[in-house]
Design a protein around this motif. Structure first.
Motif, short mmCIF file in Angstrom:
data_model
loop_
_atom_site.label_atom_id
_atom_site.label_comp_id
_atom_site.label_asym_id
_atom_site.label_seq_id
_atom_site.Cartn_x
_atom_site.Cartn_y
_atom_site.Cartn_z
N GLY A 39 0.85 -0.56 -9.42
CA GLY A 39 1.23 -1.96 -9.40
C GLY A 39 2.20 -2.31 -8.29
O GLY A 39 2.04 -3.30 -7.58
N VAL A 40 3.25 -1.50 -8.11
CA VAL A 40 4.21 -1.73 -7.04
C VAL A 40 3.65 -1.20 -5.72
O VAL A 40 3.62 -1.91 -4.73
CB VAL A 40 5.57 -1.07 -7.34
N ALA A 41 3.22 0.06 -5.72
CA ALA A 41 2.70 0.67 -4.49
C ALA A 41 1.71 1.77 -4.84
O ALA A 41 1.87 2.45 -5.85
CB ALA A 41 3.83 1.23 -3.64
N GLY A 42 0.75 1.95 -3.97
CA GLY A 42 -0.18 3.06 -4.14
C GLY A 42 0.50 4.39 -3.87
O GLY A 42 0.27 5.37 -4.56
N ARG A 43 1.37 4.42 -2.87
CA ARG A 43 2.02 5.67 -2.48
C ARG A 43 3.48 5.39 -2.12
O ARG A 43 3.77 4.46 -1.37
CB ARG A 43 1.30 6.27 -1.28
N ILE A 44 4.36 6.23 -2.66
CA ILE A 44 5.77 6.19 -2.30
C ILE A 44 6.19 7.62 -1.99
O ILE A 44 6.04 8.50 -2.83
CB ILE A 44 6.65 5.64 -3.45
N ASP A 45 6.69 7.84 -0.77
CA ASP A 45 7.08 9.21 -0.45
C ASP A 45 8.21 9.29 0.56
O ASP A 45 8.24 10.18 1.38
CB ASP A 45 5.87 10.01 0.03
N SER A 46 9.15 8.41 0.47
CA SER A 46 10.22 8.45 1.45
C SER A 46 11.49 7.84 0.88
O SER A 46 11.77 6.68 1.08
CB SER A 46 9.78 7.68 2.70
N ALA A 47 12.26 8.63 0.15
CA ALA A 47 13.58 8.23 -0.34
C ALA A 47 13.58 6.80 -0.89
O ALA A 47 14.22 5.91 -0.36
CB ALA A 47 14.63 8.38 0.76
N ALA A 48 12.86 6.59 -1.98
CA ALA A 48 12.72 5.25 -2.54
C ALA A 48 13.21 5.20 -3.98
O ALA A 48 13.22 6.21 -4.68
CB ALA A 48 11.26 4.82 -2.48
N THR A 49 13.58 4.00 -4.41
CA THR A 49 13.96 3.76 -5.80
C THR A 49 13.22 2.52 -6.29
O THR A 49 13.20 1.49 -5.60
CB THR A 49 15.48 3.53 -5.93
N ILE A 50 12.62 2.64 -7.47
CA ILE A 50 12.02 1.50 -8.17
C ILE A 50 12.85 1.34 -9.44
O ILE A 50 12.96 2.28 -10.23
CB ILE A 50 10.55 1.75 -8.53
N LYS A 51 13.42 0.16 -9.63
CA LYS A 51 14.37 -0.01 -10.74
C LYS A 51 14.11 -1.33 -11.48
O LYS A 51 13.97 -2.38 -10.84
CB LYS A 51 15.80 0.00 -10.18
N ASP A 52 14.04 -1.24 -12.79
CA ASP A 52 13.94 -2.42 -13.66
C ASP A 52 12.77 -3.34 -13.28
O ASP A 52 12.90 -4.55 -13.26
CB ASP A 52 15.24 -3.23 -13.65
N ASP B 77 0.84 -1.21 0.00
CA ASP B 77 0.00 0.00 0.00
C ASP B 77 0.87 1.25 0.00
O ASP B 77 0.62 2.19 -0.74
CB ASP B 77 -1.05 -0.02 1.11
N THR B 78 1.93 1.27 0.82
CA THR B 78 2.92 2.35 0.78
C THR B 78 4.31 1.73 0.83
O THR B 78 4.51 0.65 1.37
CB THR B 78 2.75 3.33 1.96
N PHE B 79 5.26 2.44 0.23
CA PHE B 79 6.64 1.97 0.22
C PHE B 79 7.56 3.17 0.37
O PHE B 79 7.24 4.26 -0.10
CB PHE B 79 6.96 1.24 -1.10
N GLY B 80 8.69 2.96 0.99
CA GLY B 80 9.68 4.03 1.10
C GLY B 80 10.92 3.53 1.79
O GLY B 80 10.97 2.42 2.32
N GLY B 81 11.95 4.35 1.78
CA GLY B 81 13.16 4.04 2.51
C GLY B 81 13.93 2.85 1.98
O GLY B 81 14.59 2.15 2.75
N GLY B 82 13.90 2.59 0.68
CA GLY B 82 14.64 1.46 0.14
C GLY B 82 14.49 1.36 -1.36
O GLY B 82 14.10 2.32 -2.03
N THR B 83 14.79 0.19 -1.89
CA THR B 83 14.77 -0.07 -3.32
C THR B 83 13.99 -1.34 -3.60
O THR B 83 14.15 -2.34 -2.90
CB THR B 83 16.21 -0.23 -3.86
N ILE B 84 13.16 -1.29 -4.64
CA ILE B 84 12.54 -2.49 -5.19
C ILE B 84 13.06 -2.59 -6.61
O ILE B 84 12.95 -1.62 -7.38
CB ILE B 84 11.00 -2.41 -5.16
N GLU B 85 13.64 -3.73 -6.96
CA GLU B 85 14.21 -3.83 -8.31
C GLU B 85 14.11 -5.24 -8.88
O GLU B 85 14.01 -6.22 -8.17
CB GLU B 85 15.66 -3.36 -8.31
N ASN B 86 14.12 -5.25 -10.21
CA ASN B 86 14.20 -6.48 -10.99
C ASN B 86 13.05 -7.45 -10.74
O ASN B 86 13.26 -8.64 -10.62
CB ASN B 86 15.55 -7.17 -10.76
N LEU B 87 11.82 -6.92 -10.67
CA LEU B 87 10.66 -7.77 -10.47
C LEU B 87 9.66 -7.58 -11.59
O LEU B 87 9.59 -6.52 -12.22
CB LEU B 87 9.96 -7.43 -9.15
#
Length: 182
Positions: A137-150, A109-119
């Motif tokens: 698809g990954v998260a409804g809300r991201i608002d805290s120093a996050a990276t989504i990669k690949d 539902d929310t994501f932050g403070g890290g990286t989600i990658e290669n999924l």
């Protein structure tokens, strides 16, 4: 004096029990939770029980396709999640089937403070409600120093009664202080 000592012992035992909760939660996982030796997620139960809450500085890797059925309830997650590469070079897939009336809807539902990658993320998200919705698809809300990669998403998002200020996206509904690469 004995009473103070007894209270001290009780508090110490309570602190040890509470601090041991993280060890219990990760006990069934292979790995150490470090970038060099992340915890390995291979089942839906491991995903549900470990990828929630504040796991800042902790690393997880998906090493199997994960199917989260309609009983899965998205949660907030802070941490690092990476998909290993299959022998044929493709990505591991997380498939969701989410029906929700929450404000933030996605695999998390929310994501932050890290990286989600290669999924790769697939499945369906269905929503209804008049809240200011944030759906991705990954998260409804991201608002805290996050990276989504690949990451690849092929999630179908459908719904009714969305408020005029709803934010819907294939990767994320609302993003602030976020880097999205590829």
């Amino acid at each position: 004096m004995k009473r103070i000592f007894s209270i001290f012992i009780c508090i110490s035992m309570l602190v040890m029990c509470i601090s041991g909760l993280n060890l219990i939660a990760f006990a069934a996982l292979e790995g150490e939770g470090t970038e060099a030796n992340p915890y390995i997620i291979t089942t839906p139960d491991e995903f549900i029980n470990n990828l929630k809450g504040d796991r800042t500085g902790t690393y997880f890797v998906i090493q199997n396709d994960i199917v989260l059925d309609s009983t899965y309830v998205p949660r907030a997650f802070k941490g690092n999640l990476k998909g290993a590469v299959k022998p044929d070079g493709s990505k591991y897939k997380i498939t969701v089937n989410i029906t929700s009336t929450s404000q933030n809807i996605g695999t998390f539902d929310t994501f932050g403070g890290g990286t989600i990658e290669n999924l790769e993320l697939a499945g369906n998200i269905s929503f209804s409600g008049t809240l200011p919705l944030r759906i991705g698809g990954v998260a409804g809300r991201i608002d805290s120093a996050a990276t989504i990669k690949d990451c690849i998403t092929s999630i179908t998002i459908t719904g009714t009664e969305a408020a005029a200020d709803a934010a819907v996206g294939g990767v994320v509904g609302y993003a602030r202080d976020t880097t999205i690469i590829n």
